[in-house]
Design a protein around this motif. Structure first.
Motif, PDB file in Angstrom:
ATOM      1  N   GLU A  27      40.869 -12.072 -33.125  1.00 34.03           N
ATOM      2  CA  GLU A  27      40.351 -10.821 -33.239  1.00 34.03           C
ATOM      3  C   GLU A  27      38.866  -9.537 -33.406  1.00 34.03           C
ATOM      4  O   GLU A  27      38.656  -9.376 -33.254  1.00 34.03           O
ATOM      5  CB  GLU A  27      41.621  -9.709 -34.382  1.00 34.03           C
ATOM      6  CG  GLU A  27      42.969  -9.497 -33.149  1.00 34.03           C
ATOM      7  CD  GLU A  27      43.968  -9.255 -34.884  1.00 34.03           C
ATOM      8  OE1 GLU A  27      43.607  -8.050 -35.407  1.00 34.03           O
ATOM      9  OE2 GLU A  27      44.968  -9.689 -34.553  1.00 34.03           O
ATOM     10  N   LYS A  28      38.924 -10.450 -34.788  1.00 34.44           N
ATOM     11  CA  LYS A  28      37.281 -10.405 -35.539  1.00 34.44           C
ATOM     12  C   LYS A  28      36.172  -9.827 -34.416  1.00 34.44           C
ATOM     13  O   LYS A  28      35.430  -9.789 -34.050  1.00 34.44           O
ATOM     14  CB  LYS A  28      37.250 -10.995 -36.664  1.00 34.44           C
ATOM     15  CG  LYS A  28      35.796  -9.897 -37.469  1.00 34.44           C
ATOM     16  CD  LYS A  28      35.437 -11.354 -38.587  1.00 34.44           C
ATOM     17  CE  LYS A  28      34.204 -10.875 -38.845  1.00 34.44           C
ATOM     18  NZ  LYS A  28      33.483 -11.717 -39.720  1.00 34.44           N
ATOM     19  N   GLN A  29      36.052 -11.406 -33.398  1.00 32.49           N
ATOM     20  CA  GLN A  29      35.250 -11.962 -32.091  1.00 32.49           C
ATOM     21  C   GLN A  29      35.639 -10.881 -31.541  1.00 32.49           C
ATOM     22  O   GLN A  29      34.655 -10.062 -30.837  1.00 32.49           O
ATOM     23  CB  GLN A  29      35.658 -13.351 -31.840  1.00 32.49           C
ATOM     24  CG  GLN A  29      34.735 -13.622 -30.651  1.00 32.49           C
ATOM     25  CD  GLN A  29      33.652 -14.624 -30.775  1.00 32.49           C
ATOM     26  OE1 GLN A  29      33.211 -14.382 -32.294  1.00 32.49           O
ATOM     27  NE2 GLN A  29      33.082 -15.438 -30.242  1.00 32.49           N
ATOM     28  N   ALA A  98      35.078 -21.459 -39.223  1.00 30.58           N
ATOM     29  CA  ALA A  98      33.779 -21.404 -39.766  1.00 30.58           C
ATOM     30  C   ALA A  98      32.200 -21.107 -39.190  1.00 30.58           C
ATOM     31  O   ALA A  98      31.190 -22.097 -39.391  1.00 30.58           O
ATOM     32  CB  ALA A  98      33.378 -22.785 -40.436  1.00 30.58           C
ATOM     33  N   GLY A  99      32.954 -19.786 -38.286  1.00 31.08           N
ATOM     34  CA  GLY A  99      30.892 -18.409 -38.615  1.00 31.08           C
ATOM     35  C   GLY A  99      30.451 -19.837 -37.517  1.00 31.08           C
ATOM     36  O   GLY A  99      29.265 -19.544 -37.145  1.00 31.08           O
ATOM     37  N   GLY A 100      30.746 -21.045 -36.426  1.00 27.34           N
ATOM     38  CA  GLY A 100      29.972 -22.166 -35.688  1.00 27.34           C
ATOM     39  C   GLY A 100      28.839 -22.888 -36.393  1.00 27.34           C
ATOM     40  O   GLY A 100      28.577 -22.978 -35.056  1.00 27.34           O
ATOM     41  N   SER A 130      26.607 -18.438 -33.453  1.00 30.47           N
ATOM     42  CA  SER A 130      26.392 -19.933 -35.480  1.00 30.47           C
ATOM     43  C   SER A 130      25.493 -19.497 -36.174  1.00 30.47           C
ATOM     44  O   SER A 130      25.111 -18.416 -35.789  1.00 30.47           O
ATOM     45  CB  SER A 130      26.315 -20.711 -34.303  1.00 30.47           C
ATOM     46  OG  SER A 130      25.994 -21.713 -35.569  1.00 30.47           O
ATOM     47  N   GLY A 131      26.472 -19.568 -37.243  1.00 23.01           N
ATOM     48  CA  GLY A 131      25.453 -18.940 -38.218  1.00 23.01           C
ATOM     49  C   GLY A 131      25.193 -20.100 -38.377  1.00 23.01           C
ATOM     50  O   GLY A 131      24.172 -19.778 -39.805  1.00 23.01           O
ATOM     51  N   GLY A 132      24.819 -20.591 -38.021  1.00 18.82           N
ATOM     52  CA  GLY A 132      23.362 -22.051 -38.376  1.00 18.82           C
ATOM     53  C   GLY A 132      24.070 -22.775 -39.021  1.00 18.82           C
ATOM     54  O   GLY A 132      25.378 -23.328 -38.804  1.00 18.82           O
ATOM     55  N   ALA A 133      22.876 -23.622 -40.254  1.00 19.93           N
ATOM     56  CA  ALA A 133      23.274 -24.779 -40.794  1.00 19.93           C
ATOM     57  C   ALA A 133      24.737 -24.671 -41.245  1.00 19.93           C
ATOM     58  O   ALA A 133      24.159 -23.869 -42.430  1.00 19.93           O
ATOM     59  CB  ALA A 133      22.162 -25.545 -41.101  1.00 19.93           C
ATOM     60  N   ARG A 134      25.404 -25.725 -41.599  1.00 23.09           N
ATOM     61  CA  ARG A 134      26.798 -25.763 -42.514  1.00 23.09           C
ATOM     62  C   ARG A 134      26.009 -25.747 -44.128  1.00 23.09           C
ATOM     63  O   ARG A 134      25.885 -26.552 -44.231  1.00 23.09           O
ATOM     64  CB  ARG A 134      27.899 -26.060 -42.066  1.00 23.09           C
ATOM     65  CG  ARG A 134      29.419 -25.860 -42.663  1.00 23.09           C
ATOM     66  CD  ARG A 134      29.886 -26.588 -42.302  1.00 23.09           C
ATOM     67  NE  ARG A 134      30.922 -26.164 -41.180  1.00 23.09           N
ATOM     68  CZ  ARG A 134      31.217 -27.157 -40.035  1.00 23.09           C
ATOM     69  NH1 ARG A 134      31.319 -27.930 -40.603  1.00 23.09           N
ATOM     70  NH2 ARG A 134      31.214 -26.943 -39.504  1.00 23.09           N
TER      71      ARG A 134
HETATM   72  C1  HXC Z   1      28.838 -22.120 -43.869  1.00 25.29           C
HETATM   73  C2  HXC Z   1      28.936 -19.942 -42.434  1.00 25.29           C
HETATM   74  C3  HXC Z   1      28.026 -20.068 -42.274  1.00 25.29           C
HETATM   75  C4  HXC Z   1      27.575 -21.062 -42.716  1.00 25.29           C
HETATM   76  C5  HXC Z   1      29.216 -18.072 -41.783  1.00 25.29           C
HETATM   77  N1  HXC Z   1      29.446 -18.943 -42.143  1.00 25.29           N
HETATM   78  N2  HXC Z   1      27.344 -18.927 -41.557  1.00 25.29           N
HETATM   79  N3  HXC Z   1      29.816 -21.123 -42.983  1.00 25.29           N
HETATM   80  N4  HXC Z   1      27.708 -22.734 -43.711  1.00 25.29           N
HETATM   81  N5  HXC Z   1      25.929 -21.303 -42.292  1.00 25.29           N
HETATM   82  C6  HXC Z   1      31.403 -18.768 -42.238  1.00 25.29           C
HETATM   83  C7  HXC Z   1      31.720 -17.997 -43.374  1.00 25.29           C
HETATM   84  O1  HXC Z   1      31.515 -18.137 -44.819  1.00 25.29           O
HETATM   85  C8  HXC Z   1      32.976 -16.844 -43.099  1.00 25.29           C
HETATM   86  O2  HXC Z   1      33.861 -17.927 -42.805  1.00 25.29           O
HETATM   87  C9  HXC Z   1      32.885 -17.738 -41.404  1.00 25.29           C
HETATM   88  O3  HXC Z   1      31.415 -17.660 -41.046  1.00 25.29           O
HETATM   89  C10 HXC Z   1      32.182 -15.961 -40.821  1.00 25.29           C
HETATM   90  O4  HXC Z   1      30.954 -15.793 -40.819  1.00 25.29           O
HETATM   91  P1  HXC Z   1      31.132 -13.685 -41.463  1.00 25.29           P
HETATM   92  O5  HXC Z   1      29.315 -13.505 -42.584  1.00 25.29           O
HETATM   93  O6  HXC Z   1      32.392 -12.882 -41.887  1.00 25.29           O
HETATM   94  O7  HXC Z   1      30.268 -13.539 -40.384  1.00 25.29           O
HETATM   95  P2  HXC Z   1      29.279 -11.586 -39.461  1.00 25.29           P
HETATM   96  O8  HXC Z   1      30.115 -11.114 -40.951  1.00 25.29           O
HETATM   97  O9  HXC Z   1      29.492 -11.706 -38.360  1.00 25.29           O
HETATM   98  O10 HXC Z   1      28.081 -12.403 -40.173  1.00 25.29           O
HETATM   99  C11 HXC Z   1      27.687 -13.027 -39.169  1.00 25.29           C
HETATM  100  C12 HXC Z   1      26.470 -14.244 -39.536  1.00 25.29           C
HETATM  101  C13 HXC Z   1      26.281 -14.487 -41.677  1.00 25.29           C
HETATM  102  C14 HXC Z   1      24.949 -12.972 -39.576  1.00 25.29           C
HETATM  103  C15 HXC Z   1      26.018 -15.318 -39.202  1.00 25.29           C
HETATM  104  O11 HXC Z   1      27.741 -15.306 -41.654  1.00 25.29           O
HETATM  105  C16 HXC Z   1      25.375 -15.242 -41.794  1.00 25.29           C
HETATM  106  O12 HXC Z   1      24.513 -14.323 -42.358  1.00 25.29           O
HETATM  107  N6  HXC Z   1      25.463 -16.623 -41.792  1.00 25.29           N
HETATM  108  C17 HXC Z   1      24.300 -17.601 -42.847  1.00 25.29           C
HETATM  109  C18 HXC Z   1      23.651 -17.222 -41.323  1.00 25.29           C
HETATM  110  C19 HXC Z   1      22.328 -18.150 -42.284  1.00 25.29           C
HETATM  111  O13 HXC Z   1      21.617 -17.891 -43.026  1.00 25.29           O
HETATM  112  N7  HXC Z   1      22.326 -19.002 -41.784  1.00 25.29           N
HETATM  113  C20 HXC Z   1      21.332 -21.253 -42.623  1.00 25.29           C
HETATM  114  C21 HXC Z   1      20.368 -20.610 -41.717  1.00 25.29           C
HETATM  115  S1  HXC Z   1      18.475 -22.193 -41.800  1.00 25.29           S
HETATM  116  P3  HXC Z   1      34.908 -17.366 -43.732  1.00 25.29           P
HETATM  117  O14 HXC Z   1      36.218 -18.818 -44.065  1.00 25.29           O
HETATM  118  O15 HXC Z   1      35.029 -15.992 -44.596  1.00 25.29           O
HETATM  119  O16 HXC Z   1      35.820 -17.286 -42.524  1.00 25.29           O
HETATM  120  C22 HXC Z   1      19.487 -22.894 -40.758  1.00 25.29           C
HETATM  121  C23 HXC Z   1      18.815 -23.952 -41.143  1.00 25.29           C
HETATM  122  C24 HXC Z   1      18.329 -24.967 -39.503  1.00 25.29           C
HETATM  123  O17 HXC Z   1      20.734 -23.316 -40.006  1.00 25.29           O
HETATM  124  C25 HXC Z   1      17.470 -25.650 -39.647  1.00 25.29           C
HETATM  125  C26 HXC Z   1      17.017 -26.084 -38.822  1.00 25.29           C
HETATM  126  C27 HXC Z   1      15.823 -26.961 -38.580  1.00 25.29           C
END
Ligand code: HXC
Length: 515
Positions: A27-29, A98-100, A130-134
């Motif tokens: 729904e959120k999506q 898990a936010g992809g 995706s939110g990136g690296a888990r």
């Molecule tokens: C684990 C994550 C996650 C992550 C999101 N989720 N990003 N879980 N690792 N990186 C999960 C949330 O906890 C949440 O779980 C669900 O996904 C949905 O996320 P929301 O925050 O509720 O969604 P939204 O409000 O739409 O925000 C989206 C978002 C935000 C802007 C992407 O989630 C966010 O800022 N995420 C972190 C982004 C980030 O900094 N990533 C790391 C980047 S560094 P629940 O269980 O509550 O549903 C990186 C390094 C790679 O990627 C290096 C490669 C060289």
């Protein structure tokens, strides 16, 4: 009976896995105007062609309570299918799970389908959301990205790689799309950045919205990271299909031939497109449409560095890549961005056996401190490198101005064009008549009784001598001076006789292009 209960068990397992992140997350999506990952795949591929693999893959996270969590498909859907009847490999990150976010097994699924695409020599499409690296999986997530980047690089120039950004693509995750051939973005949905607005505010004190920083328009228009911009996901999918119709399936193949169709020369008449005054601009895309099959031109990076136009069209059914100066924007000059844009496209076409047609009308490289300091020497060299290196058939047409370095760079004979044609209106010279007269007659102009009249006389003399195609033709730098209405005929003939072109290249591991 046992078989029946096993089947029921399979169906139950499938139902669980296919629910993705569950109703609430879906729904959120949807509330953000996005399709779900599976809906996206179904909308993009030929009907009923999608075959999903690794549906039952489970995540490998143990820390932060992850061992108690069930993440269907580990947040990414992978499989094979067809587009326009041709096979492709695809993955789509599922933001509802898990936010992809990308953990160890999520990455394994992606790298497995990438390996398939390479083995089977078919295109790879990646849908990023995706939110990136888990975060909970630490270094294993980073390792996953590294494995993807390595494969993107190995596959570059072997199979087409298409990235579709349909949600966040943050941090290091952006580098997979950046390593692929074509990046598609959608208005208000794509968000592509290394560090988000909050980090920028904390570290630098600068305030900027997510949209302005890394939205679709920003990447299509300002950064040039995106190649195609759409208003909706469905429009984006139809763009992908159109692209796929023009390109071959791997570097050993040619693009599928289409039935030849004449251009619509009533709508796109060369004599109506090109103004009588050589200083008046015109839209070079109309000229491309006046010679292309069915007047169809599929433009790449339309909004970025619009002083050069690149894209695909067909001539008598065969895909060609057009590279054309755009007199409508900055008089079609070459600069940092247009050199990057054209250089990369030329290399794409060369890697995938797509002949190049170059349309020339430019006053040269853009002068100025800003360009010099932005590295126009290094960037401008990219176009020279790309044309010189390309071994596909190369056909060039000079319509009006071809001055200085611009003449050389726009696929002249000196960079090994196979055919160079020119219209009678072509002007091939070191620089424009005004600049030339000012330099070579500086002293005489200063000393003349009427400097303006003297300057004008010298401009006319220079025009008479050099502002034509015949000096270049006399040295064989132009193969034929042709009437504008013969353009399609000459281009298609040159193309049709170039099919068996072979070029000897020096023995080397690889060159060192001016990156
Ligand atoms: C684990 C994550 C996650 C992550 C999101 N989720 N990003 N879980 N690792 N990186 C999960 C949330 O906890 C949440 O779980 C669900 O996904 C949905 O996320 P929301 O925050 O509720 O969604 P939204 O409000 O739409 O925000 C989206 C978002 C935000 C802007 C992407 O989630 C966010 O800022 N995420 C972190 C982004 C980030 O900094 N990533 C790391 C980047 S560094 P629940 O269980 O509550 O549903 C990186 C390094 C790679 O990627 C290096 C490669 C060289």
């Amino acid at each position: 009976m046992a078989t029946k209960s096993k089947s029921l068990d399979l169906r139950q397992r499938m139902r669980n896995a296919l629910q993705g992140g569950g109703e609430k997350a879906i729904e959120k999506q949807k509330a953000t105007g996005k399709l779900t990952a599976r809906e996206r795949i179904i909308a993009l591929l030929d009907a009923k062609s999608f075959h999903e693999y690794d549906l039952f893959v489970q995540h490998a996270g143990k820390d932060f309570n992850m061992d108690k969590k069930y993440l269907p498909g580990d947040g990414v859907i992978t499989g094979t299918g067809t587009i326009l009847g041709h096979p492709i490999c695809i993955y789509a990150q599922d933001f509802t799970v898990a936010g992809g976010s990308l953990g160890y097994m999520h990455a394994k699924k992606i790298t497995k389908i990438m390996d398939h695409a390479m083995k089977l020599k078919i295109p790879l499409i990646g849908i990023n959301d995706s939110g990136g690296a888990r975060i909970q999986e630490g270094v294993n997530s980073l390792a996953g990205y590294g494995e993807i980047f390595y494969r993107n690089t190995q596959a570059s120039g072997v199979i087409p790689q298409i990235s579709v950004i349909l949600g966040p693509c943050a941090g290091g995750a952006v580098y997979s799309p950046a390593l692929t051939d074509f990046v598609f973005v959608v208005d208000k949905i794509s968000k592509l950045f290394i560090t988000g607005p909050e980090v920028i505010k904390t570290v630098l004190g600068e305030e900027i919205s997510m949209e302005e920083l890394g939205g679709a328009r920003t990447h299509a228009e300002i950064t040039g990271n995106a190649h195609f911009y759409a208003k909706s996901e469905l429009e984006c999918f139809s763009q992908i299909k159109q692209l796929v119709s023009f390109i071959p399936w791997n570097n050993f193949k040619k693009a599928d031939p289409f039935p030849s169709k004449k251009p619509n020369t009533r709508k796109y008449k060369i004599e109506d497109i090109i103004p009588a005054d050589p200083k008046e601009p015109y839209d070079v895309r109309d000229l491309i449409k006046s010679v292309a099959d069915d007047s169809e031109f599929f433009e790449v990076q339309e909004l970025f560095a619009a002083n050069i136009v690149i894209g695909f069209a067909r001539l008598e059914g065969q895909t060609v890549g057009f590279v054309a100066n755009q007199p409508l924007v900055l008089a079609g000059v070459l600069d940092v961005d247009s050199s990057d844009k054209a250089g990369r496209f030329i290399r794409y076409c060369d890697a995938f056996n797509i002949p190049l047609v170059t349309l020339v009308d430019l006053p040269g490289y853009l002068p100025g401190v800003e360009q010099e300091h932005a590295g126009v020497i290094r960037h401008g060299a990219k176009i020279l490198y790309a044309y010189s290196e390309a071994t596909v058939p190369k056909i060039t047409l000079i319509m009006r101005k071809a001055y200085g370095g611009g003449y050389i760079a726009m696929c002249s004979h000196h960079l090994r064009a196979d055919f160079v044609f020119a219209w009678p209106t072509a002007e091939i010279a070191v620089m424009g008549p005004e600049g030339a007269a000012n330099i070579i007659f500086r002293k005489e102009i200063k000393e003349a009784n009427d400097p303006d009249e003297f300057r004008q006389a010298k401009i006319e003399e220079y025009k008479e001598k050099f502002a034509n195609p015949y000096v270049a033709a006399a040295y064989g730098y132009i193969d034929a001076v042709i009437e504008p209405n013969e353009t399609r005929h000459f281009l298609t003939h040159a193309l049709s006789i170039s099919n068996n072109k072979t070029v000897e290249r020096p023995d080397k591991k690889h060159g060192i292009p001016p990156f």
